[in-house]
Scaffold this motif. Structure first.
Motif, mmCIF file in Angstrom:
data_model
loop_
_atom_site.group_PDB
_atom_site.id
_atom_site.type_symbol
_atom_site.label_atom_id
_atom_site.label_comp_id
_atom_site.label_asym_id
_atom_site.label_seq_id
_atom_site.Cartn_x
_atom_site.Cartn_y
_atom_site.Cartn_z
ATOM 1 N N GLU A 20 0.826 -1.201 0.000
ATOM 2 C CA GLU A 20 0.000 0.000 0.000
ATOM 3 C C GLU A 20 0.867 1.260 0.000
ATOM 4 N N TYR A 21 1.929 1.235 0.803
ATOM 5 C CA TYR A 21 2.840 2.382 0.827
ATOM 6 C C TYR A 21 3.506 2.578 -0.528
ATOM 7 N N VAL A 22 3.982 1.487 -1.127
ATOM 8 C CA VAL A 22 4.699 1.573 -2.404
ATOM 9 C C VAL A 22 3.802 2.107 -3.515
ATOM 10 N N ILE A 23 2.572 1.586 -3.622
ATOM 11 C CA ILE A 23 1.703 2.034 -4.713
ATOM 12 C C ILE A 23 1.263 3.477 -4.499
ATOM 13 N N SER A 24 1.081 3.884 -3.243
ATOM 14 C CA SER A 24 0.730 5.272 -2.960
ATOM 15 C C SER A 24 1.869 6.201 -3.351
ATOM 16 N N ASN A 25 3.092 5.810 -3.031
ATOM 17 C CA ASN A 25 4.274 6.588 -3.401
ATOM 18 C C ASN A 25 4.424 6.667 -4.909
ATOM 19 N N LEU A 26 4.173 5.550 -5.588
ATOM 20 C CA LEU A 26 4.284 5.512 -7.047
ATOM 21 C C LEU A 26 3.254 6.418 -7.715
ATOM 22 N N ASN A 27 2.036 6.419 -7.176
ATOM 23 C CA ASN A 27 0.946 7.188 -7.783
ATOM 24 C C ASN A 27 0.926 8.658 -7.361
ATOM 25 N N SER A 28 1.884 9.058 -6.576
ATOM 26 C CA SER A 28 1.979 10.462 -6.177
ATOM 27 C C SER A 28 3.349 11.022 -6.583
ATOM 28 N N TYR A 29 4.373 10.662 -5.822
ATOM 29 C CA TYR A 29 5.720 11.185 -6.091
ATOM 30 C C TYR A 29 6.196 10.851 -7.507
ATOM 31 N N TRP A 30 6.070 9.581 -7.899
ATOM 32 C CA TRP A 30 6.611 9.183 -9.203
ATOM 33 C C TRP A 30 5.743 9.671 -10.365
ATOM 34 N N GLU A 71 18.794 7.979 -14.109
ATOM 35 C CA GLU A 71 19.211 7.094 -13.014
ATOM 36 C C GLU A 71 18.151 7.024 -11.917
ATOM 37 N N TRP A 72 17.707 8.191 -11.460
ATOM 38 C CA TRP A 72 16.778 8.267 -10.333
ATOM 39 C C TRP A 72 15.427 7.626 -10.661
ATOM 40 N N CYS A 73 14.872 7.983 -11.793
ATOM 41 C CA CYS A 73 13.522 7.518 -12.136
ATOM 42 C C CYS A 73 13.506 6.070 -12.614
ATOM 43 N N THR A 74 14.436 5.708 -13.485
ATOM 44 C CA THR A 74 14.440 4.344 -14.011
ATOM 45 C C THR A 74 14.613 3.323 -12.888
ATOM 46 N N LEU A 75 15.654 3.505 -12.070
ATOM 47 C CA LEU A 75 15.916 2.542 -11.008
ATOM 48 C C LEU A 75 14.932 2.696 -9.852
ATOM 49 N N GLY A 76 14.505 3.929 -9.601
ATOM 50 C CA GLY A 76 13.550 4.150 -8.523
ATOM 51 C C GLY A 76 12.218 3.488 -8.783
ATOM 52 N N MET A 77 11.684 3.639 -10.002
ATOM 53 C CA MET A 77 10.403 3.015 -10.302
ATOM 54 C C MET A 77 10.529 1.508 -10.470
ATOM 55 N N LEU A 78 11.681 1.047 -10.918
ATOM 56 C CA LEU A 78 11.900 -0.403 -10.973
ATOM 57 C C LEU A 78 11.891 -1.015 -9.570
ATOM 58 N N ASN A 97 4.307 12.523 -10.361
ATOM 59 C CA ASN A 97 4.742 13.916 -10.522
ATOM 60 C C ASN A 97 5.979 14.011 -11.408
ATOM 61 N N TRP A 98 6.882 13.045 -11.279
ATOM 62 C CA TRP A 98 8.049 12.993 -12.163
ATOM 63 C C TRP A 98 7.598 12.784 -13.620
ATOM 64 N N ILE A 99 6.676 11.882 -13.833
ATOM 65 C CA ILE A 99 6.171 11.628 -15.185
ATOM 66 C C ILE A 99 5.569 12.900 -15.764
ATOM 67 N N ASN A 100 4.790 13.613 -14.970
ATOM 68 C CA ASN A 100 4.151 14.835 -15.449
ATOM 69 C C ASN A 100 5.184 15.904 -15.811
ATOM 70 N N ARG A 101 6.224 16.023 -15.007
ATOM 71 C CA ARG A 101 7.264 17.021 -15.303
ATOM 72 C C ARG A 101 8.011 16.675 -16.589
ATOM 73 N N LEU A 102 8.315 15.402 -16.780
ATOM 74 C CA LEU A 102 9.015 14.984 -17.988
ATOM 75 C C LEU A 102 8.128 15.145 -19.226
ATOM 76 N N GLU A 103 6.848 14.875 -19.079
ATOM 77 C CA GLU A 103 5.905 15.089 -20.193
ATOM 78 C C GLU A 103 5.867 16.556 -20.595
ATOM 79 N N LYS A 104 5.878 17.424 -19.608
ATOM 80 C CA LYS A 104 5.853 18.860 -19.886
ATOM 81 C C LYS A 104 7.113 19.284 -20.635
#
Length: 285
Positions: free
Chosen positions: A149-159, A190-197, A161-168
């Motif tokens: 639950e913690y991991v999916i919440s973190n993915l759907n919020s913090y990560w 480095e941060w996003c690829t390994l972090g989301m993996l 936001n990273w996707i949205n910034r990169l899309e912009k």
């Protein structure tokens, strides 16, 4: 055996604390060091100091002096951690009665930079390395449902936001190679690829791995088309100079596509995992 810089840094910190304060019960390492994937110059040294009693102002001043000594003798080690009561282990940050953090080379009494979450408790209990004081028994329960639950919440919020910034960034009209800061994109890859993996690994395997471990997992388990990006992320994390892309726009495009893929896959895996856990509960009732 600890990496030399980690051993030197933590020996100095613990010696300095011991000379100034008697309230420290134990000091444990977690994070990349505990997962045996520490990379000097790239990884942090994460620690938890368990204290016997709530910290007094005198205790805090002693801790400040100890960290100042470490920074003078061994600067820029990336050490960060928290001072916490044993009874507060496994608690959520807002439930912790006494929390002092060392983050960004400063002592914080407001919990700034605290790495207090289910992943921390998981690594501490399963892989934590005691480097000072009493051997502790961590009797708290590790509920896989809470971790997921913690991991999916973190993915759907913090990560996300990273996707949205990169899309912009990628959506800018007439984006050119010169518009992309290579060093900033290196960090994002480095941060996003390994972090989301790492998030995907936990959701699928119900365990925790390091960043490099998650990269190797992705190369083995995911479609081959993502290998170039993952190899690049691993190279950056390891401070290696080899790169797998000539075009920065292509690298940014692939990164964004990969993160979208992981986001969808991770949510799919999470939903299946929760359904499976709920089904198992019904069988035991």
């Amino acid at each position: 055996m600890l990496p030399a810089l980690v051993e030197k840094t933590m020996y100095l910190l613990c010696s300095s604390l011991n000379a100034r304060i008697s309230n420290i019960e134990s000091v444990y390492l977690y994070g990349s060091v505990a997962l045996k994937d520490y990379i000097e110059g790239s990884s942090d040294i994460d620690f938890l100091a368990i204290v016997r009693n709530p910290l007094t102002q005198s205790d805090i001043q002693a801790i400040v002096a100890a960290h100042e000594e470490v920074e003078v003798v061994i600067p820029n080690t990336g050490i960060m951690g928290a001072y916490i009561l044993f009874d507060d282990l496994e608690n959520k940050q807002n439930e912790i009665s006494s929390l002092l953090t060392y983050y960004d080379k400063q002592i914080n009494t407001n919990g700034l930079g605290a790495d207090i979450n289910p992943i921390t408790w998981w690594i501490l209990k399963k892989h934590g390395i005691k480097i000072y004081g009493t051997d502790l028994t961590f009797n708290y329960d590790l509920e896989i449902a809470s971790l997921l639950e913690y991991v999916i919440s973190n993915l759907n919020s913090y990560w996300v936001n990273w996707i949205n910034r990169l899309e912009k960034k990628l959506s800018f009209d007439n984006l050119s190679e010169q518009d992309i800061n290579v060093k900033q994109l290196d960090k994002a890859v480095e941060w996003c690829t390994l972090g989301m993996l790492r998030q995907l690994y936990t959701l699928k395997e119900h365990d925790i791995t390091s960043k490099i471990g998650s990269g190797n997992y992705g190369i083995t388990e995911l479609p081959e088309k993502w290998n170039r990006l993952i190899h690049e992320a691993i190279a950056i994390k390891r401070l290696q100079t080899n790169r797998y892309y000539k075009s920065q726009i292509q690298r940014l495009t692939d990164l964004l596509a990969f993160l979208r893929f992981i986001h969808l896959e991770a949510n799919h895996v999470y939903n299946n995992s929760i359904d499976s856990l709920n089904y198992r509960r019904t069988l035991t009732q």
